[in-house]
Design a protein around this motif. Structure first.
Motif, PDB file in Angstrom:
ATOM      1  N   LEU A 344       0.895  -1.160   0.000  1.00 47.94           N
ATOM      2  CA  LEU A 344       0.000   0.000   0.000  1.00 47.94           C
ATOM      3  C   LEU A 344       0.931   1.207   0.000  1.00 47.94           C
ATOM      4  O   LEU A 344       1.373   1.685   1.052  1.00 47.94           O
ATOM      5  CB  LEU A 344      -0.901  -0.028   1.242  1.00 47.94           C
ATOM      6  CG  LEU A 344      -1.746  -1.303   1.399  1.00 47.94           C
ATOM      7  CD1 LEU A 344      -2.490  -1.299   2.731  1.00 47.94           C
ATOM      8  CD2 LEU A 344      -2.714  -1.448   0.238  1.00 47.94           C
ATOM      9  N   MET A 347       0.868   4.393   2.173  1.00 46.19           N
ATOM     10  CA  MET A 347       0.607   4.203   3.605  1.00 46.19           C
ATOM     11  C   MET A 347       1.881   3.882   4.375  1.00 46.19           C
ATOM     12  O   MET A 347       2.922   3.573   3.808  1.00 46.19           O
ATOM     13  CB  MET A 347      -0.437   3.099   3.809  1.00 46.19           C
ATOM     14  CG  MET A 347      -1.806   3.456   3.263  1.00 46.19           C
ATOM     15  SD  MET A 347      -3.064   2.236   3.730  1.00 46.19           S
ATOM     16  CE  MET A 347      -4.523   2.982   2.969  1.00 46.19           C
ATOM     17  N   GLU A 351       0.453   0.697   8.898  1.00 47.08           N
ATOM     18  CA  GLU A 351      -0.778   0.464   8.137  1.00 47.08           C
ATOM     19  C   GLU A 351      -0.621  -0.718   7.193  1.00 47.08           C
ATOM     20  O   GLU A 351      -1.546  -1.521   7.022  1.00 47.08           O
ATOM     21  CB  GLU A 351      -1.137   1.733   7.356  1.00 47.08           C
ATOM     22  CG  GLU A 351      -1.618   2.874   8.243  1.00 47.08           C
ATOM     23  CD  GLU A 351      -1.681   4.195   7.504  1.00 47.08           C
ATOM     24  OE1 GLU A 351      -2.593   4.990   7.794  1.00 47.08           O
ATOM     25  OE2 GLU A 351      -0.815   4.455   6.636  1.00 47.08           O
ATOM     26  N   ASN A 352       0.545  -0.842   6.567  1.00 46.93           N
ATOM     27  CA  ASN A 352       0.793  -1.955   5.660  1.00 46.93           C
ATOM     28  C   ASN A 352       0.795  -3.280   6.398  1.00 46.93           C
ATOM     29  O   ASN A 352       0.158  -4.251   5.967  1.00 46.93           O
ATOM     30  CB  ASN A 352       2.119  -1.761   4.922  1.00 46.93           C
ATOM     31  CG  ASN A 352       1.961  -1.074   3.595  1.00 46.93           C
ATOM     32  OD1 ASN A 352       1.719  -1.705   2.579  1.00 46.93           O
ATOM     33  ND2 ASN A 352       2.071   0.251   3.605  1.00 46.93           N
ATOM     34  N   SER A 354      -0.528  -4.182   9.191  1.00 48.60           N
ATOM     35  CA  SER A 354      -1.776  -4.568   9.861  1.00 48.60           C
ATOM     36  C   SER A 354      -2.979  -4.624   8.923  1.00 48.60           C
ATOM     37  O   SER A 354      -4.088  -4.919   9.383  1.00 48.60           O
ATOM     38  CB  SER A 354      -2.072  -3.584  11.003  1.00 48.60           C
ATOM     39  OG  SER A 354      -2.212  -2.268  10.496  1.00 48.60           O
ATOM     40  N   ALA A 355      -2.770  -4.400   7.624  1.00 45.35           N
ATOM     41  CA  ALA A 355      -3.900  -4.264   6.697  1.00 45.35           C
ATOM     42  C   ALA A 355      -4.933  -5.392   6.782  1.00 45.35           C
ATOM     43  O   ALA A 355      -6.141  -5.120   6.874  1.00 45.35           O
ATOM     44  CB  ALA A 355      -3.391  -4.112   5.271  1.00 45.35           C
ATOM     45  N   PRO A 356      -4.540  -6.674   6.760  1.00 42.55           N
ATOM     46  CA  PRO A 356      -5.571  -7.724   6.843  1.00 42.55           C
ATOM     47  C   PRO A 356      -6.247  -7.808   8.201  1.00 42.55           C
ATOM     48  O   PRO A 356      -7.258  -8.499   8.344  1.00 42.55           O
ATOM     49  CB  PRO A 356      -4.780  -9.023   6.563  1.00 42.55           C
ATOM     50  CG  PRO A 356      -3.475  -8.597   6.008  1.00 42.55           C
ATOM     51  CD  PRO A 356      -3.198  -7.255   6.601  1.00 42.55           C
ATOM     52  N   TRP A 358      -7.221  -5.073  10.044  1.00 42.09           N
ATOM     53  CA  TRP A 358      -7.874  -3.809  10.403  1.00 42.09           C
ATOM     54  C   TRP A 358      -9.206  -4.023  11.123  1.00 42.09           C
ATOM     55  O   TRP A 358      -9.498  -3.353  12.114  1.00 42.09           O
ATOM     56  CB  TRP A 358      -8.082  -2.949   9.152  1.00 42.09           C
ATOM     57  CG  TRP A 358      -6.839  -2.285   8.663  1.00 42.09           C
ATOM     58  CD1 TRP A 358      -5.636  -2.206   9.303  1.00 42.09           C
ATOM     59  CD2 TRP A 358      -6.678  -1.596   7.426  1.00 42.09           C
ATOM     60  NE1 TRP A 358      -4.716  -1.521   8.536  1.00 42.09           N
ATOM     61  CE2 TRP A 358      -5.328  -1.131   7.375  1.00 42.09           C
ATOM     62  CE3 TRP A 358      -7.511  -1.337   6.345  1.00 42.09           C
ATOM     63  CZ2 TRP A 358      -4.826  -0.414   6.294  1.00 42.09           C
ATOM     64  CZ3 TRP A 358      -7.022  -0.623   5.258  1.00 42.09           C
ATOM     65  CH2 TRP A 358      -5.682  -0.165   5.235  1.00 42.09           C
ATOM     66  N   LEU A 372      -2.437   0.495  15.596  1.00 39.91           N
ATOM     67  CA  LEU A 372      -1.628   0.136  14.432  1.00 39.91           C
ATOM     68  C   LEU A 372      -0.152   0.037  14.815  1.00 39.91           C
ATOM     69  O   LEU A 372       0.548  -0.903  14.418  1.00 39.91           O
ATOM     70  CB  LEU A 372      -1.815   1.164  13.314  1.00 39.91           C
ATOM     71  CG  LEU A 372      -3.206   1.244  12.671  1.00 39.91           C
ATOM     72  CD1 LEU A 372      -3.238   2.356  11.624  1.00 39.91           C
ATOM     73  CD2 LEU A 372      -3.597  -0.081  12.040  1.00 39.91           C
ATOM     74  N   TYR A 376       2.410  -3.223  14.722  1.00 40.84           N
ATOM     75  CA  TYR A 376       3.692  -3.174  14.024  1.00 40.84           C
ATOM     76  C   TYR A 376       4.842  -3.537  14.953  1.00 40.84           C
ATOM     77  O   TYR A 376       5.743  -4.312  14.586  1.00 40.84           O
ATOM     78  CB  TYR A 376       3.908  -1.786  13.428  1.00 40.84           C
ATOM     79  CG  TYR A 376       5.286  -1.602  12.825  1.00 40.84           C
ATOM     80  CD1 TYR A 376       5.590  -2.152  11.581  1.00 40.84           C
ATOM     81  CD2 TYR A 376       6.276  -0.900  13.508  1.00 40.84           C
ATOM     82  CE1 TYR A 376       6.866  -1.999  11.037  1.00 40.84           C
ATOM     83  CE2 TYR A 376       7.537  -0.741  12.972  1.00 40.84           C
ATOM     84  CZ  TYR A 376       7.823  -1.294  11.729  1.00 40.84           C
ATOM     85  OH  TYR A 376       9.083  -1.154  11.195  1.00 40.84           O
ATOM     86  N   ARG A 410       2.773  -8.961   7.969  1.00 37.73           N
ATOM     87  CA  ARG A 410       1.337  -8.768   7.744  1.00 37.73           C
ATOM     88  C   ARG A 410       0.571 -10.055   8.035  1.00 37.73           C
ATOM     89  O   ARG A 410      -0.477 -10.053   8.691  1.00 37.73           O
ATOM     90  CB  ARG A 410       1.126  -8.317   6.300  1.00 37.73           C
ATOM     91  CG  ARG A 410      -0.301  -8.235   5.855  1.00 37.73           C
ATOM     92  CD  ARG A 410      -0.381  -7.855   4.382  1.00 37.73           C
ATOM     93  NE  ARG A 410       0.016  -6.464   4.150  1.00 37.73           N
ATOM     94  CZ  ARG A 410       0.099  -5.908   2.935  1.00 37.73           C
ATOM     95  NH1 ARG A 410      -0.151  -6.637   1.862  1.00 37.73           N
ATOM     96  NH2 ARG A 410       0.442  -4.648   2.808  1.00 37.73           N
TER      97      ARG A 410
END
Length: 499
Positions: A344, A347, A351-352, A354-356, A358, A372, A376, A410
């Motif tokens: 992403l 971002m 954010e990258n 933790s994307a799945p 969220w 977030l 990480y 991730r």
């Protein structure tokens, strides 16, 4: 006897307060091939863009054919005979082969395009390289290797005397790579000074006359290839000796229930593929471009559909219509092209990573920076990501190896028990490769079931419990752990440039 076409002395370059190049010297001799190596972040890209006229140095001199030169643009560098062939093909897909070869040097007659002269120029450029391509074919219909030949042919028009290749074989098959090597050698034989940038050490020793290594913006090695070995090159790149021994993997429990099973899977890219993956196992799927390996891995995670056969996860039949369904079944996936399919790009690291997760991390539909960052930080230290520990840094600021670690984190944060990793070390330097291999071995020891789908035999050599070999969509061999080697892999896959 060769003479220096290009002599670079004391090149320095800063971006803001950060100096990226600290006085780089390099000679490129006419008729020779020089390999330029270095870890991601060593300064290779900046240095090459200075040579190509895309950046201007803050200090230092560039001498071309004995004359001091200053490039204010890419056009200036090209007029001086320097041409960069980047990893990303820069052609015009809707135009023909001939039109692409003469792009930027159109022959005209009476103010109009002279098509007869264009065809003659294009054919002469191909003849110079000993290459054959249909001049009137649309470039969009050609294979990547053929499009790269067009890039090289275009560089020969206008008498380029120094040609820079940037990661030229990253997406080529072995056959295409061998052809590329032949073209590069032919260019050198005709007097060109070639600078060849790569992460692949086997290519260096197969192709280059001289090796130059950058580390932290300085030249750490510059010697003729016959005088050095692979271990010396690696140490020059990373500043220390790097062990390349295979990682010790615990044998998967034969009594454990399979995490993933494929029964005679088939599609337009592969057929009759069957295998079993158990917890604690790293299953290598090895094959070159066109083998079906990438398509098979995409089909396992719903990014592509299989037409026949059956896929089972924990003993239950599954047919994922979308990657989200695979994620829900505890399968994580690293795509082959992380830049376009994984990152992403606008971002942050947090954010990258933790994307799945969220939806799990959100409270009342809202995501907080604290949650977030906490997600990480759980993986920053364990994966040894070289970046801002807060996770606020944009992911595009990281090297390829560290980006890949974040994408791997991730799926660990998401709790994925099965990992399907496609080309996990593509564009990753030597040191980061070893870090990724370490992480995968540790994950297998903790019971993760892992698939590595790759065209890179080093990935299989380093961590695979066993290897499945695909050729033209068929699984033609299975190699057990104790028989995995470069020789056995390339022999099974039909041989290749790395054999």
């Amino acid at each position: 006897m060769t003479t220096d076409f290009l002599a670079v002395r004391g090149i320095r370059k800063s971006f803001g307060p950060v100096e990226v190049l600290h006085g780089v010297d390099l000679n490129l001799a006419a008729g020779t091939i020089t390999a330029l190596l270095g870890e991601n972040g060593a300064g290779k890209s900046t240095f090459v863009r200075i040579l190509a006229g895309d950046h201007r140095p803050d200090d230092g001199t560039i001498t071309v054919d004995g004359k001091a030169s200053s490039f204010h643009s890419v056009s200036d560098a090209r007029e001086a005979g320097i041409r960069l062939i980047a990893q990303e093909i820069a052609d015009a897909p809707t135009l023909t082969v001939a039109e692409n070869i003469v792009l930027g040097a159109w022959p005209t007659r009476g103010g109009l395009l002279d098509r007869r002269a264009m065809l003659r120029m294009a054919q002469e450029a191909l003849n110079l390289l000993g290459a054959e391509l249909p001049l009137t074919a649309k470039v969009a219909n050609l294979r990547l290797g053929e499009r790269q030949i067009i890039e090289i042919a275009r560089a020969t028009i206008g008498a380029s005397k120094c040609i820079i290749f940037d990661e030229a074989t990253a997406a080529l098959s072995d056959v295409e790579a061998r052809k590329l090597f032949q073209l590069i050698r032919r260019l050198a034989e005709r007097g060109a000074a070639v600078l060849y940038i790569t992460h692949r050490l086997d290519e260096v020793f197969a192709l280059a006359d001289r090796v130059c290594v950058l580390r932290d913006g300085r030249v750490s090695l510059d010697r003729p290839t016959p005088e050095i070995n692979q271990e010396q090159v690696i140490e020059a790149m990373v500043g220390r000796a790097v062990a390349h021994a295979r990682h010790s993997l615990p044998a998967p429990q034969s009594t454990a229930e399979p995490a993933l099973e494929a029964e005679r899977l088939g599609s337009d890219a592969f057929s009759d593929i069957s295998f079993t993956l158990r917890p604690g196992e790293i299953l290598g799927m090895y094959g070159k471009v066109g083998s079906g390996v990438q398509e098979l891995s995409a089909s396992l995670v719903g990014a592509r559909q299989f037409d026949s056969g059956r896929l089972l996860v924990d003993g239950k039949p599954k047919h994922f219509r979308h990657p989200a369904e695979a994620i829900a079944a505890s399968i994580g996936h690293l795509p082959a092209d992380r830049a376009t399919e994984g990152l992403l790009r606008t971002m942050s690291l947090a954010e990258n990573l933790s994307a799945p997760s969220w939806s799990r991390l959100a409270r009342h539909g809202m995501l907080s920076r604290e949650r977030l960052s906490s997600a990480y930080s759980r993986w920053h230290r364990e994966l040894r990501v070289k970046a801002d520990p807060s996770g606020n840094q944009r992911i595009t600021e990281l090297s390829g190896g560290n980006q890949q670690k974040v994408l791997l984190g991730r799926w660990l944060e998401a709790g994925s028990r099965i990992l399907v990793l496609t080309e996990p070390t593509r564009g990753v330097d030597v040191g980061a490769r070893q870090e990724i291999y370490r992480v995968l071995a540790e994950l297998a020891a903790k019971g993760h079931a892992i698939i590595i789908a790759t065209s890179d035999y080093e990935d299989i050599n380093a961590v695979a419990s066993r290897a499945l070999i695909l050729v033209r969509g068929q699984m033609i061999a299975e190699i057990p752990h104790d028989r995995i080697s470069t020789e056995s892999l390339t022999e099974a896959a039909g041989g290749g440039v790395h054999a």
